[in-house]
Write a protein that holds these residues in place. Structure first.
Motif, PDB file in Angstrom:
ATOM      1  N   PRO A 444      -3.595  67.971  30.489  1.00 34.60           N
ATOM      2  CA  PRO A 444      -2.728  69.164  30.519  1.00 34.60           C
ATOM      3  C   PRO A 444      -2.111  69.406  31.902  1.00 34.60           C
ATOM      4  CG  PRO A 444      -4.760  69.646  29.347  1.00 34.60           C
ATOM      5  CD  PRO A 444      -4.935  68.289  29.954  1.00 34.60           C
ATOM      6  N   GLY A 445      -0.786  69.610  31.888  1.00 33.44           N
ATOM      7  CA  GLY A 445      -0.079  69.928  33.119  1.00 33.44           C
ATOM      8  C   GLY A 445       0.184  68.743  34.029  1.00 33.44           C
ATOM      9  N   THR A 446      -0.065  67.520  33.550  1.00 32.94           N
ATOM     10  CA  THR A 446       0.139  66.332  34.381  1.00 32.94           C
ATOM     11  C   THR A 446       0.945  65.280  33.610  1.00 32.94           C
ATOM     12  OG1 THR A 446      -1.789  65.045  33.662  1.00 32.94           O
ATOM     13  CG2 THR A 446      -2.158  66.740  35.338  1.00 32.94           C
ATOM     14  N   GLU A 447       1.203  64.157  34.281  1.00 31.93           N
ATOM     15  CA  GLU A 447       1.836  63.012  33.633  1.00 31.93           C
ATOM     16  C   GLU A 447       0.845  61.864  33.462  1.00 31.93           C
ATOM     17  OE1 GLU A 447       5.363  61.880  35.734  1.00 31.93           O
ATOM     18  OE2 GLU A 447       6.274  63.886  35.602  1.00 31.93           O
ATOM     19  N   HIS A 448      -0.436  62.195  33.556  1.00 34.70           N
ATOM     20  CA  HIS A 448      -1.492  61.194  33.469  1.00 34.70           C
ATOM     21  C   HIS A 448      -2.099  61.183  32.071  1.00 34.70           C
ATOM     22  CE1 HIS A 448      -1.179  60.694  37.753  1.00 34.70           C
ATOM     23  NE2 HIS A 448      -1.401  61.997  37.947  1.00 34.70           N
ATOM     24  N   PHE A 449      -2.500  59.971  31.631  1.00 30.16           N
ATOM     25  CA  PHE A 449      -3.057  59.799  30.295  1.00 30.16           C
ATOM     26  C   PHE A 449      -4.453  59.187  30.393  1.00 30.16           C
ATOM     27  CE2 PHE A 449       1.374  60.331  29.716  1.00 30.16           C
ATOM     28  CZ  PHE A 449       1.551  60.892  28.461  1.00 30.16           C
ATOM     29  N   ARG A 450      -5.388  59.768  29.634  1.00 31.10           N
ATOM     30  CA  ARG A 450      -6.780  59.332  29.682  1.00 31.10           C
ATOM     31  C   ARG A 450      -7.364  59.235  28.271  1.00 31.10           C
ATOM     32  NH1 ARG A 450      -5.215  58.327  33.955  1.00 31.10           N
ATOM     33  NH2 ARG A 450      -6.072  58.856  36.003  1.00 31.10           N
ATOM     34  N   ASN A 451      -8.518  58.584  28.192  1.00 33.89           N
ATOM     35  CA  ASN A 451      -9.231  58.357  26.936  1.00 33.89           C
ATOM     36  C   ASN A 451      -9.603  59.700  26.286  1.00 33.89           C
ATOM     37  OD1 ASN A 451     -11.092  57.608  24.921  1.00 33.89           O
ATOM     38  ND2 ASN A 451     -11.810  55.862  26.110  1.00 33.89           N
ATOM     39  N   VAL A 452      -9.276  59.850  25.004  1.00 37.36           N
ATOM     40  CA  VAL A 452      -9.553  61.116  24.308  1.00 37.36           C
ATOM     41  C   VAL A 452     -11.051  61.379  24.176  1.00 37.36           C
ATOM     42  CG1 VAL A 452      -7.385  61.032  23.007  1.00 37.36           C
ATOM     43  CG2 VAL A 452      -9.450  59.993  22.027  1.00 37.36           C
ATOM     44  N   LEU A 499       2.024  51.380  22.335  1.00 43.06           N
ATOM     45  CA  LEU A 499       1.060  50.515  23.021  1.00 43.06           C
ATOM     46  C   LEU A 499       1.259  50.672  24.525  1.00 43.06           C
ATOM     47  CD1 LEU A 499       1.022  47.147  21.019  1.00 43.06           C
ATOM     48  CD2 LEU A 499      -0.520  49.105  20.835  1.00 43.06           C
ATOM     49  N   MET A 500       0.279  51.246  25.164  1.00 42.75           N
ATOM     50  CA  MET A 500       0.325  51.436  26.616  1.00 42.75           C
ATOM     51  C   MET A 500      -0.203  50.163  27.272  1.00 42.75           C
ATOM     52  SD  MET A 500      -1.333  54.630  28.689  1.00 42.75           S
ATOM     53  CE  MET A 500      -1.144  54.822  30.453  1.00 42.75           C
ATOM     54  N   LEU A 531       6.504  50.264  23.089  1.00 37.26           N
ATOM     55  CA  LEU A 531       5.733  49.724  24.215  1.00 37.26           C
ATOM     56  C   LEU A 531       6.029  50.565  25.448  1.00 37.26           C
ATOM     57  CD1 LEU A 531       6.472  45.884  23.785  1.00 37.26           C
ATOM     58  CD2 LEU A 531       4.590  47.196  22.797  1.00 37.26           C
ATOM     59  N   SER A 532       5.004  50.777  26.274  1.00 33.26           N
ATOM     60  CA  SER A 532       5.231  51.508  27.529  1.00 33.26           C
ATOM     61  C   SER A 532       4.529  50.811  28.686  1.00 33.26           C
ATOM     62  CB  SER A 532       4.737  52.954  27.403  1.00 33.26           C
ATOM     63  OG  SER A 532       3.325  53.008  27.431  1.00 33.26           O
ATOM     64  N   GLU A 533       5.131  50.971  29.872  1.00 33.45           N
ATOM     65  CA  GLU A 533       4.553  50.459  31.129  1.00 33.45           C
ATOM     66  C   GLU A 533       4.245  48.967  31.043  1.00 33.45           C
ATOM     67  OE1 GLU A 533       1.659  52.951  32.949  1.00 33.45           O
ATOM     68  OE2 GLU A 533       2.563  54.806  32.227  1.00 33.45           O
ATOM     69  N   VAL A 534       5.190  48.200  30.507  1.00 32.64           N
ATOM     70  CA  VAL A 534       5.035  46.746  30.412  1.00 32.64           C
ATOM     71  C   VAL A 534       5.347  46.138  31.779  1.00 32.64           C
ATOM     72  CG1 VAL A 534       5.750  44.650  29.218  1.00 32.64           C
ATOM     73  CG2 VAL A 534       5.794  46.843  28.011  1.00 32.64           C
ATOM     74  N   LYS A 535       4.451  45.329  32.290  1.00 29.57           N
ATOM     75  CA  LYS A 535       4.641  44.720  33.609  1.00 29.57           C
ATOM     76  C   LYS A 535       5.701  43.627  33.569  1.00 29.57           C
ATOM     77  CE  LYS A 535       0.088  45.874  35.401  1.00 29.57           C
ATOM     78  NZ  LYS A 535      -1.178  45.401  35.992  1.00 29.57           N
ATOM     79  N   GLN A 559       4.608  55.995  30.358  1.00 23.55           N
ATOM     80  CA  GLN A 559       4.002  56.604  29.177  1.00 23.55           C
ATOM     81  C   GLN A 559       4.463  58.058  29.029  1.00 23.55           C
ATOM     82  OE1 GLN A 559       2.335  55.295  26.787  1.00 23.55           O
ATOM     83  NE2 GLN A 559       1.753  57.184  25.720  1.00 23.55           N
ATOM     84  N   HIS A 560       4.634  58.743  30.157  1.00 27.09           N
ATOM     85  CA  HIS A 560       5.094  60.136  30.115  1.00 27.09           C
ATOM     86  C   HIS A 560       6.474  60.219  29.485  1.00 27.09           C
ATOM     87  CE1 HIS A 560       5.724  64.281  31.284  1.00 27.09           C
ATOM     88  NE2 HIS A 560       6.864  63.943  31.879  1.00 27.09           N
ATOM     89  N   GLN A 561       7.346  59.286  29.876  1.00 24.90           N
ATOM     90  CA  GLN A 561       8.693  59.256  29.307  1.00 24.90           C
ATOM     91  C   GLN A 561       8.638  59.023  27.797  1.00 24.90           C
ATOM     92  OE1 GLN A 561      10.953  55.878  30.583  1.00 24.90           O
ATOM     93  NE2 GLN A 561      12.832  56.489  29.510  1.00 24.90           N
ATOM     94  N   ALA A 562       7.748  58.133  27.370  1.00 30.25           N
ATOM     95  CA  ALA A 562       7.623  57.818  25.949  1.00 30.25           C
ATOM     96  C   ALA A 562       7.203  59.055  25.155  1.00 30.25           C
ATOM     97  CB  ALA A 562       6.606  56.694  25.758  1.00 30.25           C
ATOM     98  N   ILE A 563       6.161  59.733  25.611  1.00 30.77           N
ATOM     99  CA  ILE A 563       5.644  60.894  24.879  1.00 30.77           C
ATOM    100  C   ILE A 563       6.665  62.031  24.882  1.00 30.77           C
ATOM    101  CG2 ILE A 563       3.857  62.675  24.884  1.00 30.77           C
ATOM    102  CD1 ILE A 563       2.979  59.905  23.840  1.00 30.77           C
ATOM    103  N   LYS A 564       7.305  62.252  26.016  1.00 30.18           N
ATOM    104  CA  LYS A 564       8.297  63.328  26.101  1.00 30.18           C
ATOM    105  C   LYS A 564       9.429  63.109  25.109  1.00 30.18           C
ATOM    106  CE  LYS A 564      11.244  65.770  29.415  1.00 30.18           C
ATOM    107  NZ  LYS A 564      11.749  65.798  30.816  1.00 30.18           N
TER     108      LYS A 564
END
Length: 573
Positions: A444-452, A499-500, A531-535, A559-564
Motif C-alpha cells: 500500500p502506498g508504494t510501487e513495490h510488489f511482494r509475496n501475498v 508474469l513478473m 509480461l513485466s520487467e523483462v531483462k 510491474q507498477h505500470q502494468a497494474i496501473k
C-alpha cells in the motif's frame, strides 16, 4: 599480451629490494627447517620413500614462484593430494616398488597437463561442481582415513587397506604384534608435539626471546622433537629393536620407466589424476585467495592453473608426486615472515643443499614421528562444526555431507567425491526444476510488489501477478506450465495474468515452447497474458518468437505500470 601476464614474477622482481632479499633469506631458512619433517611425512603418506617429499619441494616451488600469482602461497606436498595419490596407485602397484614410483611420477605429469589444458580452455569453473558440503565431508573422511592409516606406524605393526573396513580389520588382526619401543616412542612423540605446539612460543617469551625471534621460531617446536627422537633412535639403537626408520636415502632421483607403463594403465589413471587436479586446485586457490584478501593483493585463477600445472610437471621431472598449494604450508610460510615469492625459490635452494650434503642425518629418522606429525595435523581437519551448522541451516546439504563422508570411509576417496558431485548436481536440478513461484501484490502506498503470503498487499480480483524466481529452462518448464494452469483454473474471475520476470536472466527453447503453450491455453480461457520487467538479454531472445507475435497482452517496463494500466482498463469495462 604483456610478458608479465605469462611470467608474473616480472612484476614483483621489478620492485625487489635489498631489504626484501634479507627478509626472504631469513624467512626461507626458518621455513625450510620447519617444513622438512612435514614434506618427509607427506611422501610417506603417498606410499613413497620419505625423501621424495624433498624432491617434490624443490622444482615445483621454483616454478610456482615464477609463474603463480600469489605472493605467499607455498607449493609442495600436501596431505590430501598425497593420500589421494596413494589411493589411486594402490590398486595397480605395491608401495616400495619401481612400478609404484613410476605411476606416482606419471600422476604428477598427468595432473600438470590437466591443469594446463584447463587453463588454455579457461575451464577453471569446473571446480565449482564441488560444493562446500561435498568438500567438507570429503576432507573430514579423508583426514580420518589418513589417521587410521598411520596407526600401523605408531604401533609398529603391519596393516593393509585404504578404506575403513579393510584398515580396521587388518589393524585388529595384527594388534598383538605391537612393537613396544615404537609404541612408547609414539606416545612420547605425540605428547611432546602437542605440548610444544601449545607452549613453545610461551617458553621462548619466558626465557626472554625478542618478539621477532618468537614470531620466527614459535612454531619450530616439532623440528626439535624430530631431532631429539632421531638422536634417541641412533644412540639407543632402537632400530635394532624393531623401530622402523627412514634408512639410507637413494642418491639417484627416480624417473619414469616406460616399460612399466602402457595405454591401458594411463587410461585407468585418468579419472584419479583428474580428481587430484580438481581437489588440489580448489584447495590451492582457496588458500591463495584468503591470504591475498588479507594483504589486498590480486589472484588470477587462470594463471594459477598455469603455475600449478608447471609445478606438477616439475614434480614429475623431479621424480616426485602431485603437489599443490597447502594451507598449513602457506600459514607456515606467512608466519616465517615471507613477503615475496622469492622465499619459494630460496627454500627450494636450501632443501637442495640439504639433499646434497645432509641426507645422512635422516638415516635414523623414525617413521613413528612422521606418523605422529601427520596424525596431529589431520585431526584438525575433521570438522564436526560444519555438520552441526548445516543440520540447522539446510538438512539436504547436511545429508549430502554425511553421504560423501561415509562413502569416502567405506568405498574410497574417488567414489565419495564422484557420488558427492553427482548428488550436488541432482540437488541443484531438483531445486531449479521446482522454481519458487509467488503470487504478488502491491504494498500500500508504494510501487513495490511482494509475496501475498508474507506481506499485507493490495490485489485486484481479475488481475493475477505471478513472480518467477528462477531462470527458465528445460528442467522447470513443465513445472511452470502446471503451476500457472492450476492458478488460473482455481480462480474464474481472472482476466489478466502478468508474469513478473524480475529474476529471470535466461530462457531456453524448451521454456519458450512452454510459455507459448501457456499463452495459447490462456487465450482459449479468455485470459490475457502480460509480461513485466523483462531483462534485455531475455527480451533479445523472445523478440521474433511466436510468443511475442501472438501475445494477447502487452510487455510492460515495470510491474507498477502494468497494474496501473490494467486496473484502469478493468474499471472502464
Amino acid at each position: 599480451m604483456k610478458l608479465s601476464k605469462l611470467l608474473p614474477a616480472l612484476d614483483w622482481l621489478k620492485t625487489y629490494s635489498k631489504s626484501d632479499f634479507q627478509q626472504d633469506t631469513v624467512s626461507s631458512i626458518v621455513f625450510t627447517i620447519m617444513v622438512i619433517p612435514q614434506s618427509l611425512a607427506y611422501a610417506m603418506l603417498a606410499g613413497l620413500p620419505a625423501v621424495t617429499g624433498l624432491y617434490a619441494s624443490i622444482l615445483p616451488s621454483i616454478l610456482y614462484s615464477l609463474f603463480g600469482t600469489s605472493r605467499i602461497l607455498a607449493v609442495g606436498p600436501v596431505a590430501l593430494t598425497s593420500v589421494m595419490t596413494a589411493s589411486v596407485i594402490m590398486p595397480s602397484a605395491v608401495s616400495g616398488t619401481e612400478q609404484y614410483a613410476t605411476i606416482a611420477i606419471l600422476l604428477a605429469l598427468l595432473s600438470g597437463v590437466f591443469l594446463l589444458v584447463l587453463s588454455l580452455l579457461r575451464l577453471g569453473f569446473l571446480t565449482n561442481l564441488l560444493s562446500h558440503p561435498v568438500i567438507s565431508g570429503f576432507i573430514s573422511a579423508s583426514a580420518l582415513l589418513i589417521v587410521i592409516g598411520q596407526i600401523k606406524y605408531l604401533l609398529g605393526i603391519q596393516s593393509e587397506g585404504d578404506t575403513l573396513i579393510p584398515l580396521t580389520t587388518s589393524l585388529f588382526a595384527h594388534i598383538t604384534d605391537i612393537n613396544t619401543p615404537t609404541f612408547i616412542l609414539s606416545v612420547v612423540s605425540i605428547s611432546a608435539l602437542l605440548f610444544v605446539r601449545r607452549n613453545f612460543a610461551r617458553f621462548l617469551k619466558y626465557i626472554g626471546c625478542s618478539v621477532k625471534i618468537v614470531q620466527l621460531f614459535g612454531k619450530s617446536g616439532p623440528v626439535i622433537i624430530v631431532a631429539i627422537t632421531t638422536i634417541s633412535v641412533a644412540v639407543l639403537s632402537l632400530d635394532q629393536d624393531g623401530v622402523s626408520i627412514v634408512g639410507a636415502i637413494p642418491s639417484e632421483i627416480p624417473s619414469i620407466n616406460p616399460e612399466l607403463i602402457d595405454l591401458e594403465m594411463i587410461w585407468q589413471l585418468l579419472p584419479g589424476a583428474f580428481l587430484i587436479t580438481i581437489v588440489g586446485f580448489i584447495g590451492s586457490v582457496s588458500v591463495a585467495q584468503s591470504f591475498a584478501a588479507k594483504r589486498r593483493q590480486d589472484i588470477n585463477p587462470n594463471q594459477e592453473l598455469v603455475g600449478l600445472g608447471l609445478a606438477n610437471i616439475g614434480s614429475a621431472l623431479s621424480g616426485a608426486f602431485p603437489v599443490t598449494g597447502g594451507f598449513s604450508r602457506t600459514v607456515l610460510n606467512a608466519d616465517c615472515g615471507a613477503k615475496k615469492p622469492m622465499t619459494g625459490i630460496f627454500s627450494a635452494v636450501f632443501i637442495l643443499l640439504i639433499l646434497l650434503f645432509l641426507t645422512p642425518l635422516f638415516f635414523y629418522l623414525p617413521k613413528a614421528i612422521l606418523a605422529a606429525i601427520i596424525s596431529i595435523s589431520m585431526m584438525q581437519l575433521v570438522n564436526l562444526e560444519d555438520l552441526r551448522y548445516l543440520w540447522r541451516f539446510s538438512r539436504k546439504e547436511a545429508i549430502l555431507l554425511l553421504v560423501t563422508f561415509f562413502i569416502v570411509l567405506i568405498d574410497g576417496m574417488q567414489s565419495g567425491l564422484i557420488v558427492g558431485v553427482i548428488l550436488s548436481l541432482l540437488f541443484f536440478l531438483w531445486h531449479t526444476s521446482h522454481p519458487h513461484i509467488a503470487i504478488v501484490g502491491r504494498l500500500p502506498g508504494t510501487e513495490h510488489f511482494r509475496n501475498v503470503q508474507r506481506f499485507s498487499v493490495e490485489t485486484h480480483p481479475s488481475i493475477l501477478t505471478v513472480r518467477i524466481d528462477e531462470n527458465l529452462f528445460f528442467a522447470n518448464a513443465r513445472s511452470l506450465e502446471e503451476r500457472l494452469q492450476g492458478l488460473v483454473s482455481q480462480n474464474k474471475e481472472i482476466k489478466h495474468l502478468v508474469l513478473m520476470c524480475t529474476a529471470i536472466n535466461m530462457i531456453d527453447a524448451s521454456a519458450l515452447q512452454s510459455l507459448e503453450k501457456i499463452a495459447d491455453r490462456l487465450n482459449d480461457a479468455e485470459v490475457q497474458l502480460h509480461l513485466s520487467e523483462v531483462k534485455g538479454p531475455v527480451m533479445d531472445k523472445l523478440e521474433g518468437s511466436d510468443l511475442i507475435k501472438n501475445l494477447s497482452g502487452k510487455i510492460f517496463i515495470t510491474q507498477h505500470q502494468a497494474i496501473k494500466e490494467l486496473e484502469e482498463k478493468q474499471a472502464n469495462t
